[in-house]
Design a protein around this motif. Structure first.
Motif, mmCIF file in Angstrom:
data_model
loop_
_atom_site.group_PDB
_atom_site.id
_atom_site.type_symbol
_atom_site.label_atom_id
_atom_site.label_comp_id
_atom_site.label_asym_id
_atom_site.label_seq_id
_atom_site.Cartn_x
_atom_site.Cartn_y
_atom_site.Cartn_z
ATOM 1 N N LEU A 16 47.401 32.005 38.088
ATOM 2 C CA LEU A 16 48.604 31.761 38.870
ATOM 3 C C LEU A 16 48.776 32.680 40.065
ATOM 4 C CD1 LEU A 16 51.168 31.107 35.947
ATOM 5 C CD2 LEU A 16 49.834 29.444 37.267
ATOM 6 N N LEU A 17 48.361 33.938 39.955
ATOM 7 C CA LEU A 17 48.561 34.891 41.053
ATOM 8 C C LEU A 17 47.602 34.626 42.214
ATOM 9 C CD1 LEU A 17 49.177 38.256 39.178
ATOM 10 C CD2 LEU A 17 50.838 36.631 40.085
ATOM 11 N N PRO A 18 47.995 34.978 43.446
ATOM 12 C CA PRO A 18 47.128 34.739 44.619
ATOM 13 C C PRO A 18 45.774 35.433 44.519
ATOM 14 C CG PRO A 18 49.381 35.196 45.307
ATOM 15 C CD PRO A 18 49.334 35.482 43.842
ATOM 16 N N LYS A 19 45.747 36.620 43.921
ATOM 17 C CA LYS A 19 44.499 37.379 43.826
ATOM 18 C C LYS A 19 43.777 37.141 42.499
ATOM 19 C CE LYS A 19 46.134 41.071 46.851
ATOM 20 N NZ LYS A 19 46.341 42.536 46.995
ATOM 21 N N ARG A 20 43.877 35.910 41.987
ATOM 22 C CA ARG A 20 43.299 35.628 40.664
ATOM 23 C C ARG A 20 41.769 35.794 40.659
ATOM 24 N NH1 ARG A 20 45.825 31.154 42.664
ATOM 25 N NH2 ARG A 20 44.539 29.412 43.396
ATOM 26 N N ASP A 21 41.120 35.483 41.786
ATOM 27 C CA ASP A 21 39.659 35.652 41.823
ATOM 28 C C ASP A 21 39.281 37.123 41.689
ATOM 29 O OD1 ASP A 21 39.354 32.946 42.109
ATOM 30 O OD2 ASP A 21 39.297 33.026 44.311
ATOM 31 N N TYR A 65 41.060 39.466 40.154
ATOM 32 C CA TYR A 65 41.294 39.876 38.766
ATOM 33 C C TYR A 65 40.194 39.347 37.847
ATOM 34 C CZ TYR A 65 45.987 41.325 40.170
ATOM 35 O OH TYR A 65 47.039 41.954 40.765
ATOM 36 N N HIS A 66 39.747 38.141 38.136
ATOM 37 C CA HIS A 66 38.692 37.561 37.299
ATOM 38 C C HIS A 66 37.413 38.396 37.412
ATOM 39 C CE1 HIS A 66 35.594 34.726 35.976
ATOM 40 N NE2 HIS A 66 36.568 34.105 35.290
ATOM 41 N N THR A 67 37.105 38.854 38.626
ATOM 42 C CA THR A 67 35.911 39.677 38.827
ATOM 43 C C THR A 67 36.009 41.008 38.095
ATOM 44 O OG1 THR A 67 35.588 38.672 40.997
ATOM 45 C CG2 THR A 67 34.436 40.749 40.565
ATOM 46 N N MET A 68 37.181 41.578 38.101
ATOM 47 C CA MET A 68 37.355 42.874 37.448
ATOM 48 C C MET A 68 37.421 42.764 35.921
ATOM 49 S SD MET A 68 37.311 45.150 39.786
ATOM 50 C CE MET A 68 36.021 44.106 40.472
ATOM 51 N N LYS A 69 37.918 41.613 35.432
ATOM 52 C CA LYS A 69 38.084 41.474 33.980
ATOM 53 C C LYS A 69 36.776 41.109 33.283
ATOM 54 C CE LYS A 69 40.698 38.984 30.424
ATOM 55 N NZ LYS A 69 41.015 40.199 29.670
ATOM 56 N N PHE A 70 35.985 40.245 33.918
ATOM 57 C CA PHE A 70 34.763 39.764 33.295
ATOM 58 C C PHE A 70 33.559 40.309 34.046
ATOM 59 C CE2 PHE A 70 37.978 36.476 32.553
ATOM 60 C CZ PHE A 70 37.973 36.448 31.175
ATOM 61 N N THR A 91 46.821 44.547 29.363
ATOM 62 C CA THR A 91 45.985 43.444 28.872
ATOM 63 C C THR A 91 44.600 44.027 28.651
ATOM 64 O OG1 THR A 91 45.499 42.791 31.138
ATOM 65 C CG2 THR A 91 47.332 41.693 30.058
ATOM 66 N N THR A 92 43.669 43.801 29.579
ATOM 67 C CA THR A 92 42.421 44.544 29.635
ATOM 68 C C THR A 92 42.459 45.325 30.935
ATOM 69 O OG1 THR A 92 41.285 42.769 30.724
ATOM 70 C CG2 THR A 92 41.201 42.790 28.329
ATOM 71 N N GLU A 93 41.685 46.364 31.068
ATOM 72 C CA GLU A 93 41.862 47.249 32.207
ATOM 73 C C GLU A 93 41.347 46.586 33.466
ATOM 74 O OE1 GLU A 93 41.423 51.968 33.073
ATOM 75 O OE2 GLU A 93 40.068 50.996 31.694
ATOM 76 N N LEU A 94 42.280 46.293 34.398
ATOM 77 C CA LEU A 94 41.961 45.674 35.679
ATOM 78 C C LEU A 94 42.400 46.568 36.809
ATOM 79 C CD1 LEU A 94 43.150 41.990 35.037
ATOM 80 C CD2 LEU A 94 40.810 42.815 35.125
ATOM 81 N N PRO A 95 41.834 46.364 38.020
ATOM 82 C CA PRO A 95 42.292 47.147 39.177
ATOM 83 C C PRO A 95 43.683 46.733 39.580
ATOM 84 C CG PRO A 95 40.749 45.478 39.863
ATOM 85 C CD PRO A 95 40.742 45.469 38.374
#
Length: 424
Positions: free
Chosen positions: A359-364, A366-371, A418-422
């Motif tokens: 949902l957030l604009p910077k979802r890509d 967050y996805h890179t940092m989480k996985f 959640t999990t550690e993200l930037p």
């Protein structure tokens, strides 16, 4: 090979793995996270522990019911005679079961003897003998057809108890309205086998002297085990004069809901009354088999001829229903409830991850940092950057080195774990 096996066993027994988390400072995600956690907390405390008593184990009782009805009824004007009815003749069965019937109205057919007689007029009509099937029975008939059509009544002749009963006209008003003043005594004992607790509805303070003068009243005498029949009918929502004419059924519920974490003397019964059927305003449009009735006969000999008096009894059926549930603190269900509650807290993490990744604009980002994706054949990204090669290194530190910065650039300040993200 031996060294590899030894290293694997050493790693298995002496190493401890713990997940790393990413701290995301975002007001929207933080508020969603805390709201979900608050809802889960309210559910666990309010519903599981307070309402459902999830910290207690339960047990149902084994019990018995004994009843005794007292009273005298009176009818006058039946063939010019007066009759006094005691409970031996107007209460069925007399043994004191959990289900009894109190007669309130009746149709009496006296002096019946075995013989041949015509059926009722308007029932099984005939114009000749051929209309009467000799030797046959009909479900609503009174006996076996003889094959003769009686001209006087234009009905088939039957072999039966004669004269046959005529129950087409039910007395109105009911003949035994005086049964309203009958009294019912209920004695009930219950045992909760798991907890080893036995109780009787004759609780503390309900002794012989009290029972002699008490009469059940929901507000003033809720524990009195003696009930007036008219009060039972009224509390069930029925009108006595209406239900007395054709009969009906009423359920008397003895409710044993006990919290055994407190003194056992607080474990007391509660009585409630429910009209089951017999209301003249029933929704059954067909009006089939309205009320409650049955027949019984009194046999006697007269001039060495066996005769009987047949009564069709209309009455109020009373069913005593015992409902029981005891609760007591138990460590096993308590730990189970706590464990399930802690597990449900994971819903907040799932919701926050959905918001971050979709949902957030910077979802890509967050996805890179989480996985983290690793190529089995290519050098690891961390090795190219000269970072620590452990699979549990800090994702946040790696992200900052790649971006050339070590500080967050998002001024928002609410955190959701959640999990550690930037930081956004």
């Amino acid at each position: 090979m031996k060294r590899q096996i030894t290293d694997a066993l050493t790693d298995f027994f002496y190493e401890y793995e713990t997940p790393r988390q990413v701290l995301v400072r975002n007001r929207r995600v933080g508020v969603v996270c805390r709201l979900v956690q608050l809802l889960v907390l309210v559910y666990i405390i309010g519903w599981v522990f307070i309402y459902e008593k999830g910290y207690q184990s339960t047990d149902k009782a084994v019990g018995s019911v004994f009843t005794k009805m007292k009273g005298v009824g009176y009818t006058a004007g039946i063939n010019g005679s007066e009759i006094v009815w005691d409970v031996a003749e107007s209460v069925f069965p007399p043994q004191g079961d959990a289900s009894i019937v109190v007669m309130t109205n009746y149709i009496i057919t006296e002096g019946q003897k075995m013989g041949k007689c015509p059926e009722l007029q308007g029932k099984y009509s005939c114009s000749s003998n051929s209309d009467c099937d000799e030797g046959s029975f009909k479900r609503t008939g009174h006996g076996k057809m003889t094959g003769v059509c009686v001209n006087a009544t234009k009905t088939c002749e039957v072999m039966a108890w004669c004269p046959v009963e005529d129950d087409r006209d039910i007395p109105d008003p009911a003949l035994l309205l005086s049964a309203e003043n009958y009294t019912l005594f209920i004695k009930n004992s219950v045992t909760f086998p798991i907890f080893g607790v036995s109780r009787s509805n004759l609780v503390e303070g309900i002794d012989y002297d009290y029972i002699k003068k008490c009469l059940h009243e929901p507000n003033d005498a809720p524990l009195c085990p003696i009930f007036r029949l008219g009060d039972i009918v009224k509390l069930s929502g029925f009108n006595f004069e209406e239900i007395a004419q054709e009969g009906g059924a009423i359920g008397i519920v003895v409710d044993w809901t006990c919290n055994l974490d407190v003194d056992v003397k607080h474990c007391k019964p509660k009585y409630s009354f429910h009209g089951l059927y017999g209301n003249p305003d029933e929704t059954d449009k067909a009006r089939a088999s309205v009320g409650y009735n049955f027949r019984y006969a009194k046999h006697f000999l007269e001039d060495n001829i066996q005769k009987r008096t047949l009564l069709k009894v209309f009455g109020i059926r009373l069913d005593i229903i015992v409902h029981s549930l005891a609760r007591k603190f138990d460590i096993i269900p308590t730990l189970t409830a706590i464990g399930s509650g802690v597990g449900i807290f994971g819903v907040a993490t799932v919701v926050c991850d959905l918001v971050l990744l979709h949902l957030l604009p910077k979802r890509d980002h967050y996805h890179t940092m989480k996985f983290k994706q690793a190529d089995a054949y290519a050098p690891h990204e961390s090795e190219l950057l000269g970072l620590e090669t452990s699979p549990y290194y800090s994702l946040e530190a790696n992200a900052r080195q790649v971006q050339g910065t070590g500080r967050p650039n998002d001024p928002e300040s609410v955190a959701c774990s959640t999990t550690e993200l930037p930081k956004e």
